[in-house]
Motif scaffolding. Structure first.
Motif, PDB file in Angstrom:
ATOM      1  N   TYR A   6      33.295 -18.152  27.464  1.00  0.00           N
ATOM      2  CA  TYR A   6      33.940 -17.307  28.478  1.00  0.00           C
ATOM      3  C   TYR A   6      35.059 -16.477  27.854  1.00  0.00           C
ATOM      4  O   TYR A   6      35.182 -15.278  28.121  1.00  0.00           O
ATOM      5  N   ARG A   7      35.873 -17.098  27.023  1.00  0.00           N
ATOM      6  CA  ARG A   7      36.976 -16.355  26.415  1.00  0.00           C
ATOM      7  C   ARG A   7      36.487 -15.273  25.461  1.00  0.00           C
ATOM      8  O   ARG A   7      37.099 -14.213  25.348  1.00  0.00           O
ATOM      9  N   LEU A   8      35.371 -15.518  24.789  1.00  0.00           N
ATOM     10  CA  LEU A   8      34.784 -14.467  23.957  1.00  0.00           C
ATOM     11  C   LEU A   8      34.284 -13.316  24.827  1.00  0.00           C
ATOM     12  O   LEU A   8      34.437 -12.147  24.466  1.00  0.00           O
ATOM     13  N   ASP A   9      33.705 -13.655  25.969  1.00  0.00           N
ATOM     14  CA  ASP A   9      33.291 -12.614  26.910  1.00  0.00           C
ATOM     15  C   ASP A   9      34.483 -11.754  27.338  1.00  0.00           C
ATOM     16  O   ASP A   9      34.389 -10.534  27.438  1.00  0.00           O
ATOM     17  N   VAL A  10      35.622 -12.405  27.596  1.00  0.00           N
ATOM     18  CA  VAL A  10      36.829 -11.680  28.012  1.00  0.00           C
ATOM     19  C   VAL A  10      37.320 -10.780  26.884  1.00  0.00           C
ATOM     20  O   VAL A  10      37.710  -9.626  27.114  1.00  0.00           O
ATOM     21  N   LEU A  11      37.283 -11.271  25.641  1.00  0.00           N
ATOM     22  CA  LEU A  11      37.717 -10.452  24.504  1.00  0.00           C
ATOM     23  C   LEU A  11      36.853  -9.200  24.365  1.00  0.00           C
ATOM     24  O   LEU A  11      37.372  -8.099  24.153  1.00  0.00           O
ATOM     25  N   VAL A  12      35.546  -9.361  24.500  1.00  0.00           N
ATOM     26  CA  VAL A  12      34.645  -8.210  24.404  1.00  0.00           C
ATOM     27  C   VAL A  12      34.889  -7.264  25.572  1.00  0.00           C
ATOM     28  O   VAL A  12      34.929  -6.046  25.409  1.00  0.00           O
ATOM     29  N   TRP A  13      35.071  -7.819  26.763  1.00  0.00           N
ATOM     30  CA  TRP A  13      35.312  -7.017  27.962  1.00  0.00           C
ATOM     31  C   TRP A  13      36.586  -6.189  27.831  1.00  0.00           C
ATOM     32  O   TRP A  13      36.624  -5.033  28.247  1.00  0.00           O
ATOM     33  N   GLN A  14      37.631  -6.765  27.236  1.00  0.00           N
ATOM     34  CA  GLN A  14      38.901  -6.050  27.089  1.00  0.00           C
ATOM     35  C   GLN A  14      38.755  -4.789  26.254  1.00  0.00           C
ATOM     36  O   GLN A  14      39.496  -3.826  26.432  1.00  0.00           O
ATOM     37  N   GLN A  15      37.804  -4.775  25.338  1.00  0.00           N
ATOM     38  CA  GLN A  15      37.598  -3.618  24.478  1.00  0.00           C
ATOM     39  C   GLN A  15      36.642  -2.588  25.089  1.00  0.00           C
ATOM     40  O   GLN A  15      36.400  -1.548  24.505  1.00  0.00           O
ATOM     41  N   SER A  16      36.099  -2.905  26.252  1.00  0.00           N
ATOM     42  CA  SER A  16      35.134  -1.993  26.878  1.00  0.00           C
ATOM     43  C   SER A  16      35.833  -1.056  27.865  1.00  0.00           C
ATOM     44  O   SER A  16      37.001  -1.208  28.180  1.00  0.00           O
ATOM     45  N   LYS A  17      35.072  -0.072  28.367  1.00  0.00           N
ATOM     46  CA  LYS A  17      35.597   0.848  29.387  1.00  0.00           C
ATOM     47  C   LYS A  17      35.985   0.086  30.656  1.00  0.00           C
ATOM     48  O   LYS A  17      36.976   0.401  31.287  1.00  0.00           O
ATOM     49  N   ASP A  18      35.171  -0.904  31.026  1.00  0.00           N
ATOM     50  CA  ASP A  18      35.499  -1.706  32.208  1.00  0.00           C
ATOM     51  C   ASP A  18      36.827  -2.434  32.019  1.00  0.00           C
ATOM     52  O   ASP A  18      37.626  -2.537  32.946  1.00  0.00           O
ATOM     53  N   GLY A  19      37.060  -2.935  30.844  1.00  0.00           N
ATOM     54  CA  GLY A  19      38.312  -3.639  30.569  1.00  0.00           C
ATOM     55  C   GLY A  19      39.508  -2.697  30.614  1.00  0.00           C
ATOM     56  O   GLY A  19      40.592  -3.076  31.067  1.00  0.00           O
ATOM     57  N   GLU A  20      39.322  -1.477  30.133  1.00  0.00           N
ATOM     58  CA  GLU A  20      40.409  -0.494  30.170  1.00  0.00           C
ATOM     59  C   GLU A  20      40.823  -0.184  31.603  1.00  0.00           C
ATOM     60  O   GLU A  20      41.988   0.070  31.874  1.00  0.00           O
ATOM     61  N   HIS A  21      39.850  -0.214  32.512  1.00  0.00           N
ATOM     62  CA  HIS A  21      40.126   0.113  33.910  1.00  0.00           C
ATOM     63  C   HIS A  21      40.249  -1.149  34.776  1.00  0.00           C
ATOM     64  O   HIS A  21      40.332  -1.037  35.995  1.00  0.00           O
ATOM     65  N   ASN A  22      40.227  -2.295  34.135  1.00  0.00           N
ATOM     66  CA  ASN A  22      40.379  -3.593  34.809  1.00  0.00           C
ATOM     67  C   ASN A  22      39.381  -3.765  35.952  1.00  0.00           C
ATOM     68  O   ASN A  22      39.725  -4.090  37.075  1.00  0.00           O
ATOM     69  N   ARG A  23      38.118  -3.557  35.648  1.00  0.00           N
ATOM     70  CA  ARG A  23      37.074  -3.735  36.644  1.00  0.00           C
ATOM     71  C   ARG A  23      35.934  -4.552  36.032  1.00  0.00           C
ATOM     72  O   ARG A  23      35.800  -4.631  34.819  1.00  0.00           O
ATOM     73  N   ARG A  24      35.140  -5.154  36.885  1.00  0.00           N
ATOM     74  CA  ARG A  24      33.991  -5.982  36.486  1.00  0.00           C
ATOM     75  C   ARG A  24      34.357  -7.011  35.418  1.00  0.00           C
ATOM     76  O   ARG A  24      33.695  -7.121  34.389  1.00  0.00           O
ATOM     77  N   ARG A  25      35.402  -7.744  35.684  1.00  0.00           N
ATOM     78  CA  ARG A  25      35.852  -8.799  34.761  1.00  0.00           C
ATOM     79  C   ARG A  25      34.758  -9.870  34.634  1.00  0.00           C
ATOM     80  O   ARG A  25      34.130 -10.223  35.622  1.00  0.00           O
ATOM     81  N   PRO A  26      34.504 -10.388  33.437  1.00  0.00           N
ATOM     82  CA  PRO A  26      33.467 -11.420  33.292  1.00  0.00           C
ATOM     83  C   PRO A  26      33.841 -12.690  34.049  1.00  0.00           C
ATOM     84  O   PRO A  26      35.018 -13.016  34.197  1.00  0.00           O
ATOM     85  N   GLN A  27      32.822 -13.370  34.541  1.00  0.00           N
ATOM     86  CA  GLN A  27      33.018 -14.616  35.282  1.00  0.00           C
ATOM     87  C   GLN A  27      32.996 -15.802  34.319  1.00  0.00           C
ATOM     88  O   GLN A  27      32.296 -15.765  33.306  1.00  0.00           O
ATOM     89  N   PRO A  28      33.747 -16.856  34.628  1.00  0.00           N
ATOM     90  CA  PRO A  28      33.688 -18.062  33.783  1.00  0.00           C
ATOM     91  C   PRO A  28      32.268 -18.618  33.735  1.00  0.00           C
ATOM     92  O   PRO A  28      31.508 -18.473  34.700  1.00  0.00           O
ATOM     93  N   TRP A  29      31.930 -19.223  32.623  1.00  0.00           N
ATOM     94  CA  TRP A  29      30.605 -19.807  32.464  1.00  0.00           C
ATOM     95  C   TRP A  29      30.463 -20.973  33.421  1.00  0.00           C
ATOM     96  O   TRP A  29      31.375 -21.765  33.605  1.00  0.00           O
ATOM     97  N   GLU A  30      29.297 -21.081  34.004  1.00  0.00           N
ATOM     98  CA  GLU A  30      29.033 -22.140  34.965  1.00  0.00           C
ATOM     99  C   GLU A  30      28.938 -23.492  34.257  1.00  0.00           C
ATOM    100  O   GLU A  30      28.260 -23.628  33.245  1.00  0.00           O
ATOM    101  N   ARG A  31      29.632 -24.471  34.809  1.00  0.00           N
ATOM    102  CA  ARG A  31      29.544 -25.839  34.301  1.00  0.00           C
ATOM    103  C   ARG A  31      28.592 -26.609  35.210  1.00  0.00           C
ATOM    104  O   ARG A  31      28.714 -26.518  36.428  1.00  0.00           O
ATOM    105  N   PRO A  32      27.663 -27.377  34.643  1.00  0.00           N
ATOM    106  CA  PRO A  32      26.683 -28.083  35.478  1.00  0.00           C
ATOM    107  C   PRO A  32      27.323 -29.076  36.437  1.00  0.00           C
ATOM    108  O   PRO A  32      26.801 -29.337  37.503  1.00  0.00           O
ATOM    109  N   TRP A  33      28.455 -29.624  36.081  1.00  0.00           N
ATOM    110  CA  TRP A  33      29.096 -30.647  36.909  1.00  0.00           C
ATOM    111  C   TRP A  33      30.029 -30.047  37.954  1.00  0.00           C
ATOM    112  O   TRP A  33      30.487 -30.754  38.835  1.00  0.00           O
ATOM    113  N   ALA A  34      30.298 -28.764  37.899  1.00  0.00           N
ATOM    114  CA  ALA A  34      31.211 -28.129  38.849  1.00  0.00           C
ATOM    115  C   ALA A  34      30.438 -27.681  40.087  1.00  0.00           C
ATOM    116  O   ALA A  34      29.292 -27.236  39.997  1.00  0.00           O
ATOM    117  N   LYS A  35      31.076 -27.790  41.231  1.00  0.00           N
ATOM    118  CA  LYS A  35      30.440 -27.348  42.466  1.00  0.00           C
ATOM    119  C   LYS A  35      30.431 -25.829  42.513  1.00  0.00           C
ATOM    120  O   LYS A  35      31.401 -25.181  42.166  1.00  0.00           O
TER     121      LYS A  35
END
Length: 130
Positions: free
Chosen positions: A76-105
Protein backbone atom coordinates in the motif's frame (compact mmCIF):
# COMPACT_ATOMS: atom_id res chain seq x y z
CA UNK A 1 14.41 -30.48 39.00
CA UNK A 2 13.76 -27.36 36.92
CA UNK A 3 10.57 -28.78 35.41
CA UNK A 4 8.89 -28.27 38.80
CA UNK A 5 9.67 -24.53 38.64
CA UNK A 6 7.71 -24.06 35.41
CA UNK A 7 4.22 -22.60 35.43
CA UNK A 8 1.21 -24.72 34.52
CA UNK A 9 0.95 -22.78 31.25
CA UNK A 10 4.57 -23.62 30.36
CA UNK A 11 4.10 -27.28 31.29
CA UNK A 12 0.95 -27.41 29.19
CA UNK A 13 2.85 -25.93 26.24
CA UNK A 14 5.62 -28.53 26.61
CA UNK A 15 2.98 -31.26 26.76
CA UNK A 16 1.45 -29.89 23.54
CA UNK A 17 4.85 -29.99 21.84
CA UNK A 18 5.45 -33.52 23.11
CA UNK A 19 2.08 -34.65 21.75
CA UNK A 20 2.96 -33.11 18.39
CA UNK A 21 6.08 -35.27 18.42
CA UNK A 22 4.18 -38.41 19.47
CA UNK A 23 4.95 -38.46 23.21
CA UNK A 24 3.46 -37.30 26.49
CA UNK A 25 4.84 -36.70 29.97
CA UNK A 26 3.61 -40.23 30.77
CA UNK A 27 6.34 -41.55 28.43
CA UNK A 28 9.07 -40.12 30.68
CA UNK A 29 11.30 -41.99 31.64
CA UNK A 30 10.02 -45.29 30.16
CA UNK A 31 10.04 -44.37 26.44
CA UNK A 32 11.73 -40.97 26.65
CA UNK A 33 14.72 -40.50 28.95
CA UNK A 34 15.17 -37.33 30.98
CA UNK A 35 18.24 -36.27 28.97
CA UNK A 36 16.23 -36.76 25.77
CA UNK A 37 13.34 -34.73 27.23
CA UNK A 38 15.69 -31.90 28.21
CA UNK A 39 17.31 -31.92 24.75
CA UNK A 40 13.83 -31.89 23.18
CA UNK A 41 12.80 -28.85 25.23
CA UNK A 42 16.10 -27.01 24.68
CA UNK A 43 15.94 -27.36 20.91
CA UNK A 44 12.27 -26.64 20.29
CA UNK A 45 11.73 -24.54 17.14
CA UNK A 46 10.44 -20.95 17.29
CA UNK A 47 6.95 -22.06 16.23
CA UNK A 48 6.58 -24.44 19.18
CA UNK A 49 3.94 -23.87 21.83
CA UNK A 50 6.61 -23.57 24.53
CA UNK A 51 8.51 -20.90 22.57
CA UNK A 52 5.30 -18.93 22.08
CA UNK A 53 4.62 -19.02 25.83
CA UNK A 54 8.21 -18.12 26.73
CA UNK A 55 8.60 -15.19 24.34
CA UNK A 56 5.37 -14.29 22.50
CA UNK A 57 6.82 -11.22 20.74
CA UNK A 58 9.75 -13.10 19.22
CA UNK A 59 7.47 -15.98 18.27
CA UNK A 60 5.21 -13.55 16.41
CA UNK A 61 8.14 -12.40 14.27
CA UNK A 62 9.77 -15.78 13.72
CA UNK A 63 6.64 -17.77 12.89
CA UNK A 64 5.52 -15.47 10.09
CA UNK A 65 2.25 -14.44 11.71
CA UNK A 66 3.00 -10.77 11.14
CA UNK A 67 4.44 -11.14 7.62
CA UNK A 68 1.16 -10.93 5.63
CA UNK A 69 0.20 -7.69 7.38
CA UNK A 70 3.64 -6.18 6.79
CA UNK A 71 3.57 -7.13 3.11
CA UNK A 72 0.10 -5.62 2.65
CA UNK A 73 1.20 -2.41 4.38
CA UNK A 74 4.41 -2.23 2.34
CA UNK A 75 2.49 -2.74 -0.92
CA UNK A 76 0.00 0.00 0.00
CA UNK A 77 2.75 2.46 0.88
CA UNK A 78 4.51 1.76 -2.41
CA UNK A 79 1.22 2.46 -4.17
CA UNK A 80 1.04 5.81 -2.33
CA UNK A 81 4.63 6.67 -3.33
CA UNK A 82 3.87 5.99 -7.00
CA UNK A 83 0.57 7.89 -6.74
CA UNK A 84 2.32 10.96 -5.28
CA UNK A 85 4.43 11.23 -8.42
CA UNK A 86 1.43 10.99 -10.75
CA UNK A 87 -0.95 13.69 -12.04
CA UNK A 88 -3.63 12.36 -9.68
CA UNK A 89 -1.26 12.77 -6.75
CA UNK A 90 -0.42 16.34 -7.76
CA UNK A 91 -4.12 17.19 -7.66
CA UNK A 92 -4.83 15.00 -4.61
CA UNK A 93 -7.45 12.87 -6.30
CA UNK A 94 -8.03 9.11 -6.70
CA UNK A 95 -5.81 8.23 -3.76
CA UNK A 96 -4.93 4.49 -3.68
CA UNK A 97 -6.88 2.34 -1.24
CA UNK A 98 -5.17 0.22 1.42
CA UNK A 99 -4.64 -3.39 0.43
CA UNK A 100 -7.40 -5.67 1.61
CA UNK A 101 -6.53 -7.94 4.52
CA UNK A 102 -8.34 -11.30 4.53
CA UNK A 103 -9.03 -11.08 8.26
CA UNK A 104 -10.42 -7.53 8.17
CA UNK A 105 -14.14 -6.93 7.80
CA UNK A 106 -15.16 -5.33 4.55
CA UNK A 107 -16.80 -1.96 5.28
CA UNK A 108 -18.61 -2.02 1.94
CA UNK A 109 -20.62 -5.12 2.82
CA UNK A 110 -24.31 -4.42 2.45
CA UNK A 111 -26.26 -5.10 5.61
CA UNK A 112 -29.98 -5.71 5.58
CA UNK A 113 -31.95 -4.86 8.72
CA UNK A 114 -30.90 -3.28 11.96
CA UNK A 115 -31.86 -5.99 14.41
CA UNK A 116 -34.40 -8.65 15.26
CA UNK A 117 -38.00 -8.29 14.19
CA UNK A 118 -40.44 -7.82 17.08
CA UNK A 119 -42.86 -10.72 17.55
CA UNK A 120 -45.81 -8.40 16.85
CA UNK A 121 -44.49 -7.74 13.30
CA UNK A 122 -43.28 -11.28 12.53
CA UNK A 123 -46.44 -12.50 10.80
CA UNK A 124 -46.52 -9.49 8.48
CA UNK A 125 -42.86 -9.97 7.66
CA UNK A 126 -43.18 -13.71 7.08
CA UNK A 127 -46.21 -13.39 4.84
CA UNK A 128 -44.51 -10.74 2.74
CA UNK A 129 -46.62 -7.89 4.02
CA UNK A 130 -49.99 -9.48 3.17
Amino acid sequence: MWLCSLSSRELSAIEADLVRAGWTFDDVPARLSYPALFAFIEHLPPDSAFSRVQDPETATWTTGVIVPNLLAELGYRLDVLVWQQSKDGEHNRRRPQPWERPWAKNKNTRRIGAGPIPASRWEAFWDGGK
